[in-house]
Every structure is written in C-alpha cells, then in structure tokens.
Scaffold this motif. Structure first.
Motif, mmCIF file in Angstrom:
data_model
loop_
_atom_site.group_PDB
_atom_site.id
_atom_site.type_symbol
_atom_site.label_atom_id
_atom_site.label_comp_id
_atom_site.label_asym_id
_atom_site.label_seq_id
_atom_site.Cartn_x
_atom_site.Cartn_y
_atom_site.Cartn_z
ATOM 1 N N ALA A 120 0.834 -1.203 0.000
ATOM 2 C CA ALA A 120 0.000 0.000 0.000
ATOM 3 C C ALA A 120 0.866 1.250 0.000
ATOM 4 O O ALA A 120 1.878 1.308 0.695
ATOM 5 C CB ALA A 120 -0.911 0.025 1.227
ATOM 6 N N ASP A 121 0.463 2.222 -0.767
ATOM 7 C CA ASP A 121 1.032 3.569 -0.729
ATOM 8 C C ASP A 121 -0.070 4.465 -0.170
ATOM 9 O O ASP A 121 -0.964 4.868 -0.903
ATOM 10 C CB ASP A 121 1.450 4.010 -2.143
ATOM 11 C CG ASP A 121 2.088 5.392 -2.167
ATOM 12 O OD1 ASP A 121 1.964 6.138 -1.189
ATOM 13 O OD2 ASP A 121 2.679 5.742 -3.202
ATOM 14 N N ASN A 122 -0.131 4.720 1.175
ATOM 15 C CA ASN A 122 0.902 4.384 2.120
ATOM 16 C C ASN A 122 0.453 3.395 3.188
ATOM 17 O O ASN A 122 1.306 2.758 3.799
ATOM 18 C CB ASN A 122 1.350 5.667 2.871
ATOM 19 C CG ASN A 122 1.988 6.683 1.968
ATOM 20 O OD1 ASN A 122 1.346 7.607 1.496
ATOM 21 N ND2 ASN A 122 3.298 6.503 1.719
ATOM 22 N N TYR A 123 -0.837 3.286 3.468
ATOM 23 C CA TYR A 123 -1.307 2.597 4.679
ATOM 24 C C TYR A 123 -2.628 1.888 4.400
ATOM 25 O O TYR A 123 -3.478 2.405 3.684
ATOM 26 C CB TYR A 123 -1.501 3.639 5.786
ATOM 27 C CG TYR A 123 -2.107 3.103 7.067
ATOM 28 C CD1 TYR A 123 -1.350 2.343 7.947
ATOM 29 C CD2 TYR A 123 -3.445 3.352 7.391
ATOM 30 C CE1 TYR A 123 -1.910 1.844 9.126
ATOM 31 C CE2 TYR A 123 -4.003 2.865 8.561
ATOM 32 C CZ TYR A 123 -3.235 2.109 9.426
ATOM 33 O OH TYR A 123 -3.777 1.621 10.580
ATOM 34 N N ILE B 241 -5.025 4.784 3.022
ATOM 35 C CA ILE B 241 -4.725 6.196 3.254
ATOM 36 C C ILE B 241 -3.421 6.546 2.564
ATOM 37 O O ILE B 241 -2.398 5.890 2.794
ATOM 38 C CB ILE B 241 -4.614 6.509 4.769
ATOM 39 C CG1 ILE B 241 -5.960 6.261 5.465
ATOM 40 C CG2 ILE B 241 -4.152 7.956 4.976
ATOM 41 C CD1 ILE B 241 -5.926 6.463 6.982
ATOM 42 N N ASP B 242 -3.474 7.551 1.686
ATOM 43 C CA ASP B 242 -2.269 8.191 1.171
ATOM 44 C C ASP B 242 -1.888 9.233 2.222
ATOM 45 O O ASP B 242 -2.537 10.276 2.322
ATOM 46 C CB ASP B 242 -2.558 8.835 -0.192
ATOM 47 C CG ASP B 242 -1.389 9.645 -0.690
ATOM 48 O OD1 ASP B 242 -0.243 9.319 -0.320
ATOM 49 O OD2 ASP B 242 -1.619 10.619 -1.451
ATOM 50 N N TRP B 243 -0.840 8.935 3.027
ATOM 51 C CA TRP B 243 -0.531 9.791 4.182
ATOM 52 C C TRP B 243 -0.001 11.148 3.724
ATOM 53 O O TRP B 243 0.351 11.311 2.536
ATOM 54 C CB TRP B 243 0.475 9.106 5.106
ATOM 55 C CG TRP B 243 0.140 9.363 6.552
ATOM 56 C CD1 TRP B 243 0.486 10.455 7.285
ATOM 57 C CD2 TRP B 243 -0.637 8.513 7.409
ATOM 58 N NE1 TRP B 243 -0.034 10.340 8.561
ATOM 59 C CE2 TRP B 243 -0.722 9.167 8.657
ATOM 60 C CE3 TRP B 243 -1.264 7.283 7.236
ATOM 61 C CZ2 TRP B 243 -1.409 8.614 9.740
ATOM 62 C CZ3 TRP B 243 -1.949 6.733 8.319
ATOM 63 C CH2 TRP B 243 -2.014 7.404 9.545
ATOM 64 N N GLY C 230 1.150 14.162 -2.858
ATOM 65 C CA GLY C 230 1.635 12.791 -3.035
ATOM 66 C C GLY C 230 0.551 11.897 -3.616
ATOM 67 O O GLY C 230 -0.616 12.277 -3.675
ATOM 68 N N ASP C 231 0.944 10.689 -4.021
ATOM 69 C CA ASP C 231 -0.056 9.766 -4.579
ATOM 70 C C ASP C 231 -0.224 8.523 -3.710
ATOM 71 O O ASP C 231 0.564 8.242 -2.815
ATOM 72 C CB ASP C 231 0.244 9.409 -6.038
ATOM 73 C CG ASP C 231 1.551 8.642 -6.196
ATOM 74 O OD1 ASP C 231 2.242 8.394 -5.195
ATOM 75 O OD2 ASP C 231 1.866 8.295 -7.350
ATOM 76 N N GLY C 232 -1.299 7.792 -3.990
ATOM 77 C CA GLY C 232 -1.641 6.589 -3.254
ATOM 78 C C GLY C 232 -1.417 5.344 -4.100
ATOM 79 O O GLY C 232 -0.540 5.325 -4.971
ATOM 80 N N GLY C 233 -2.224 4.312 -3.848
ATOM 81 C CA GLY C 233 -2.131 3.053 -4.603
ATOM 82 C C GLY C 233 -2.200 1.856 -3.669
ATOM 83 O O GLY C 233 -1.605 1.876 -2.589
HETATM 84 CA CA CA Z 1 1.805 8.478 -0.822
#
Ligand code: CA
Ligand code: CA
Ligand code: CA
Length: 329
Positions: A135-138, A178-180, A199-202
């Motif tokens: 996960a990016d990030n959590y 969550i994208d922190w 920033g980005d997630g994923g």
């Molecule tokens: Ca991120």
C-alpha cells in the motif's frame, strides 16, 4: 461540465443562490464566496489541521516521513480527522514481507518463512487464505467485518505485508487505504522541491485463492485534498470526481481546501450496501512508481506478476482516504 451547467442555472435564479449561501454559514466573506462554488455532497475545510498526534512511527533503521494525525473543523462544526481516522496504535500489525526499519529485507519470497504468519479465524470451518499486500501508504484489512491487521508502517519507507485468515466463501474483503500526508489537512508533503507536493496513493494485493485487486473491486473516496478551486469538483453516478483539479505549489499550499465525507460505521461489514460506490480505477506499476521499491519488486510475482493491478479511486493523487470492497464468491 454538469457542475458548470448547474451553477449557471443557480446564478439565473437568485433566490436559490441565497438559500444555498445561508445554509453554508461560512466564517468569512472570502471563504463563503469560494464555498458557493461547491455544490457537492462533501464538507469543506480550508487550511492546515491542528496536529493531535505528532508522529505514529519512528524508523529504527533508516529514514521515515513524520506520520502525524490532525483534526480540522468545518463551518458546520464537524471535526474531521486527517489524513484519516485509523487504528494504527491499537490494532494488530500485519506481518512484514519487507520492512527495512525492522531490518526485514528478504530478497525474494523463498527467504520469507510463511509458516510464521498468524492465522486470524473468521470462520472456524473455513479455508486458510494467504494475502500479499503493498500500500502507498497505509491499509487496514477487514474480512467479513473483522479487522485482520493494519499496515506496520503508516507513511514511509515503503513496506509490504503478508496476512493469513481462515474463512468460508463467499466472503467480503474491505480495506481502508490512506495516502498519508506531512502537511495535515493540506493533502501534501515536501517532495520534488515543493513543500506542498500532492503525493499519490495506490493499493495492490493478491490472495492464495486467486483473488486479485482489479476493476471488479469498488473504491469510494472520503477525503480529497489539496483543492485550490472548489469548482473543479463534480459528482457523477456516485463517484466523487476531482480529475479536473490542479495541484498546489509553495505560494498556495497553505490555503488549500479539503473535502471530507462521512463514513458509515458498518462500511466494512458483509451486509453493508455499497451498490452506489464506483468501480475501482486501475493504475500501472509505472504510474505508482514502484520499480525502485524492493518492498514491491522482490515479491512482484505476488503483485502485478499475479495479475493484480494497483487500484484506487478515480484520482490517485488528490483522493487521500479511500475505502475498497470486494466480495469473493
Ligand atoms: Ca503516498
Ligand atoms: Ca505502509
Ligand atoms: Ca495525495
């Protein structure tokens, strides 16, 4: 844009505009003017949140970004937690596939003792399923409403996880991702020479029963930021869209807006009705930028190599708290 059309109709009927303005009751004329641009179902905040937890995680063996938690109050008095309410401090952590702060750095799956992974029982008569997660990030993983484990690193460095649970089909996977953010409430971090870089997630996962993250999963957005101009937001068929929105820089990052939506308490349960949630959007390994991340590449045969795709909502940059659901039949 449907949103633009609706706005023009409102401007042509003055009475409706006034009703909308009164209901918003904003703190200042300036904010009120901008709030009137927003016709969506979320709640708006502007500027930085108040830090309530300064940092959830310190890296013992390397560097990590500060993973704080903040609170910010909207014009109606509702308090929102950013980048998202979470159970990092209290919930069981997922076992690490790769976590450099803990010195867990296997070169491949053969170097991981998968027999050590604890099995969480959902159905005593069920089958044991193994899941591989990046996960990016959590992330927080639920099976049939039961919390299985949470990510052991909330922000950075990038890590990956392995989980096991015993369950009978059909079963429902529900994940909070969550994208922190470093700039709490502003949806940004110091990156690439910009103190307010969005920033980005994923999120990507595969499971030993053949389940993979793909477009059949559902993804709904609950926190979007940074937003500079609220008129860029729209909603269509249940999707909370920010694809027309720009990004922040040093000059405007502190003034960014955020949009928040309330989560149902039972969103992770099997019987929760998510029929209005959009399908997940897919992102490639290149788009998420994992080609230089060992936590991903060392186990790629369990991620994109297993046929899984990175998933998120329609905006992997601006949507920072997203809920995912998928039922395995
Ligand atoms: Ca991120
Ligand atoms: Ca993580
Ligand atoms: Ca983001």
């Amino acid at each position: 844009m449907k949103n633009e059309l609706f706005k023009n109709i409102l401007f042509s009927i003055g009475g409706i505009v006034m009703i909308g303005s009164t209901a918003m009751s904003c703190a200042s004329d300036d904010i009120q003017m901008h709030h009137d641009d927003y016709l969506g179902s979320g709640s708006i905040t502007q500027g930085a949140a108040t830090t309530v937890v300064s940092n959830l995680f310190t890296c013992q063996n390397g560097r990590s970004r500060v993973a704080g938690i903040g609170e910010i109050t909207d014009a109606q008095g509702t308090v929102w937690t950013v980048p998202g309410s979470n159970q990092f401090s209290s919930a069981p952590k997922a076992m690490d596939l790769y976590e450099q702060c803990a010195g867990i750095t296997p070169r491949n799956l053969a170097e991981v003792n998968q027999d050590d992974v604890p099995v969480v029982t959902v159905d005593p008569q069920g089958e044991v399923i193994t899941g591989y997660i990046f996960a990016d990030n959590y992330f927080e993983l639920y099976i049939n409403g039961k919390l299985i484990a949470v990510d052991s690193v909330p922000f950075t460095p990038f890590n990956s996880s392995i989980v096991k649970f015993k369950v009978s089909k059909p079963y429902t996977i529900a994940v909070k991702v969550i994208d922190w953010e470093e700039n709490l409430g502003l949806g940004s971090e110091n990156n690439r020479g910009n103190a307010y870089h969005a920033g980005d997630g994923g999120f990507i996962a595969s499971f030993s029963d053949g389940t993979v993250t793909n477009r059949d999963w559902q993804a709904q957005t609950f926190y979007t930021s940074p937003i500079l101009d609220l008129s860029c937001l729209s909603e269509k068929d249940g999707a909370r869209l920010s694809t027309d929105c720009g990004v922040t820089d040093e000059k405007n990052g502190q003034q960014a807006y955020a949009v928040h939506w309330t989560m149902a308490d039972n969103w992770m349960n099997e019987d929760f009705d998510s029929s209005t949630w959009p399908q997940a959007s897919l992102y490639s390994d290149d788009e998420i930028g994992v080609n230089n991340k060992k936590a991903y590449m060392n186990f790629i045969e369990k991620f994109s190599g297993a046929g899984a795709s990175f998933i998120w909502s329609t905006n992997v940059v601006l949507d920072n708290e997203v809920l995912l659901r998928y039922t395995v039949n």
